[in-house]
Scaffold this motif. Structure first.
Motif, PDB file in Angstrom:
ATOM      1  N   ILE A 259       0.983  -1.488   0.144  1.00  0.00           N
ATOM      2  CA  ILE A 259      -0.159  -0.060  -0.079  1.00  0.00           C
ATOM      3  C   ILE A 259       0.725   1.046  -0.111  1.00  0.00           C
ATOM      4  O   ILE A 259       2.366   1.178   1.215  1.00  0.00           O
ATOM      5  CB  ILE A 259      -0.606  -0.039   1.341  1.00  0.00           C
ATOM      6  N   ILE A 260       0.427   2.496  -1.074  1.00  0.00           N
ATOM      7  CA  ILE A 260       1.842   3.231  -0.942  1.00  0.00           C
ATOM      8  C   ILE A 260       0.774   4.196  -1.278  1.00  0.00           C
ATOM      9  O   ILE A 260      -0.319   4.198  -1.449  1.00  0.00           O
ATOM     10  CB  ILE A 260       2.324   2.784  -2.943  1.00  0.00           C
ATOM     11  N   THR A 261       1.557   5.623  -0.731  1.00  0.00           N
ATOM     12  CA  THR A 261       0.622   6.662  -0.598  1.00  0.00           C
ATOM     13  C   THR A 261       1.131   7.695  -2.399  1.00  0.00           C
ATOM     14  O   THR A 261       2.430   7.650  -2.094  1.00  0.00           O
ATOM     15  CB  THR A 261       1.441   7.650   0.952  1.00  0.00           C
ATOM     16  N   VAL A 262       0.246   8.077  -2.720  1.00  0.00           N
ATOM     17  CA  VAL A 262       0.194   9.402  -3.922  1.00  0.00           C
ATOM     18  C   VAL A 262       1.305  10.837  -3.220  1.00  0.00           C
ATOM     19  O   VAL A 262       0.766  11.177  -2.801  1.00  0.00           O
ATOM     20  CB  VAL A 262      -0.655   9.629  -4.158  1.00  0.00           C
ATOM     21  N   SER A 263       2.369  10.666  -3.716  1.00  0.00           N
ATOM     22  CA  SER A 263       3.234  11.660  -3.790  1.00  0.00           C
ATOM     23  C   SER A 263       2.656  13.085  -5.323  1.00  0.00           C
ATOM     24  O   SER A 263       2.397  12.597  -6.188  1.00  0.00           O
ATOM     25  CB  SER A 263       4.294  11.305  -3.790  1.00  0.00           C
ATOM     26  N   PRO A 264       3.161  14.081  -4.882  1.00  0.00           N
ATOM     27  CA  PRO A 264       3.470  15.221  -5.690  1.00  0.00           C
ATOM     28  C   PRO A 264       3.926  14.360  -7.032  1.00  0.00           C
ATOM     29  O   PRO A 264       5.300  14.311  -6.968  1.00  0.00           O
ATOM     30  CB  PRO A 264       3.999  16.563  -4.886  1.00  0.00           C
TER      31      PRO A 264
END
Length: 424
Positions: A3-8
């Motif tokens: 599970i990843i978190t979206v970065s700019p």
């Protein structure tokens, strides 16, 4: 699973390239719109196929399942994009299995109103052990008031899930009636009539058992209710069926408030086959903005529950919705509409909001300002919050979890559950 978190600067395609995955699969598993546009701070679940099948025109899910020696349910669970569709198109990449992950066998259930769409129901039913059409009512004399449940029952059976009859004190006006429960529970003839009607209905409709939810009981009905669940469980068990009882999220036996005082955790835990603890609605429609199921609060409930109910009987409540509050919150005036994970992310995308994550609550949220200049805050569920709930089920070694409810789109929630739990 990761599970990843979206970065700019992230895009679906850059993430797909980074992890060697199909962009289309990421879009499907996470319920993204067809463009694949992302929101900074949103979570994405990434799954890594180990064995895949490239379909030919006219092939069916059954054909593929037989070829690889797996079940149709396995195919549907591993390929959310199918949405329960049984016929494949040429060139579809069907995942047979993912890279080996430790998955525990647990009970997973979910509730569906009679008006759930066929497409949504077929998309999620394969992830379920039990499906509960919501809801049967009853009269003071113990006569049943039935929903239109045949379609849900048949779909559950068609996709390998088991239907459970759901009985509650909910009235046609949308409220839980303690007066109705009191009148029935205090009348032995009505109790016997209701129990016999339940048994006959289960046999007639093909249900596997019963799920009972009486809420806001009077304190004086506490023992009567426990006795009712005990005798109903005995009757059903003698005839080959199970009985589950739903309870509010208590943290002590003497917890004050009408939602809690009529509920005896220990007695109900002894009486029923399973106890469904409804661990949600800390954040609610008329309440102050906060997570619907903050994991720190849920943990307090579980600490108490396992002290008086056998762990192997407990089913954890899993919320499948969030709320959108207009600020400032005004008690008695504010009324937050509920929304799905997909709807929440789309709102954040539309308003270019950044999604934050509350580590204590293990829940995502974001702020935005609407065209009228009003500020909003949205709390919802995502892959991270679902992972936290499954970890809690595993930590406390519970029987599984029940989802309230199946009416809202949340592909990544089901994909996360399936990557960690095999619904038995």
């Amino acid at each position: 699973m990761e599970i990843i978190t979206v970065s700019p600067g992230d895009t679906v395609y850059s993430i797909a390239g980074r992890y060697g995955l199909s962009a289309e699969k990421i879009i499907s598993d996470n319920g993204l719109n067809s463009s694949g546009n992302l929101v900074v701070g949103q979570s994405l679940i990434l799954l890594f196929p180990q064995l895949v099948h490239l379909s030919e025109s006219g092939e069916t899910v059954q054909d593929v399942a037989l070829q690889y020696g797996v079940s149709e349910r396995d195919i549907f669970r591993n390929n959310y994009f199918l949405g329960g569709r049984r016929t494949l198109s040429a060139g579809e990449l069907v995942v047979i299995e993912y890279e080996s992950l430790p998955r525990s066998e647990r009970i997973i259930g979910g509730y569906a109103y009679e008006f759930i769409s066929d497409n949504l129901l077929r998309s999620v039913v394969s992830y379920m052990t039990y499906v509960m059409p919501f809801t049967y009512g009853f009269t003071e004399q113990g006569e049943l008031i039935a929903p239109r449940d045949e379609r849900i029952i048949q779909t559950a059976l068609d996709y390998g899930a088991s239907p459970l009859m759901h009985l509650s004190t909910l009235t046609k006006y949308g409220n839980f009636s303690n007066d109705l429960a009191d009148a029935m529970l205090s009348n032995p003839a009505a109790v016997e009539n209701l129990q016999q009607n339940i048994l006959e209905n289960i046999r007639l409709k093909g249900y596997l058992g019963l799920d009972v939810d009486f809420e806001y009981l009077f304190r004086r009905d506490r023992d009567l209710y426990s006795a009712f669940i005990a005798s109903t469980t005995r009757l059903l068990n003698e005839n080959g069926y199970i009985c589950i009882v739903a309870v509010p999220p208590k943290v002590s036996d003497e917890q004050q408030g009408q939602l809690y005082e009529g509920i005896d955790y220990a007695a109900l835990g002894e009486a029923a086959n399973y106890v469904f603890v409804m661990t949600y609605e800390w954040g609610y429609r008329f309440g102050p903005p906060m997570a619907v199921s903050p994991i720190n609060s849920v943990r307090r409930v579980m600490d108490y529950a396992v002290s008086v109910i056998p762990r192997e009987k407990i089913l954890l409540g899993i919320s499948n919705y969030g709320y959108n509050w207009t600020l400032p919150f005004v008690r008695g005036e504010s009324d937050a509409p509920s929304l799905s994970t997909v709807e929440a992310v789309n709102i954040a995308l539309y308003y270019n909001a950044t999604i934050e994550f509350d580590e204590a609550a293990q829940s995502p949220y974001f702020y935005y300002t609407d065209p009228s200049g009003r500020e909003h805050v949205v709390w919802f569920e995502d892959a991270r919050s679902y992972e936290a709930k499954v970890r809690l089920i595993e930590e406390y070694n519970l029987a599984g979890g029940f989802i309230w409810d199946l009416m809202r789109e949340n592909p990544q929630g089901y994909v996360t559950l399936n990557s960690m739990i095999e619904a038995v």
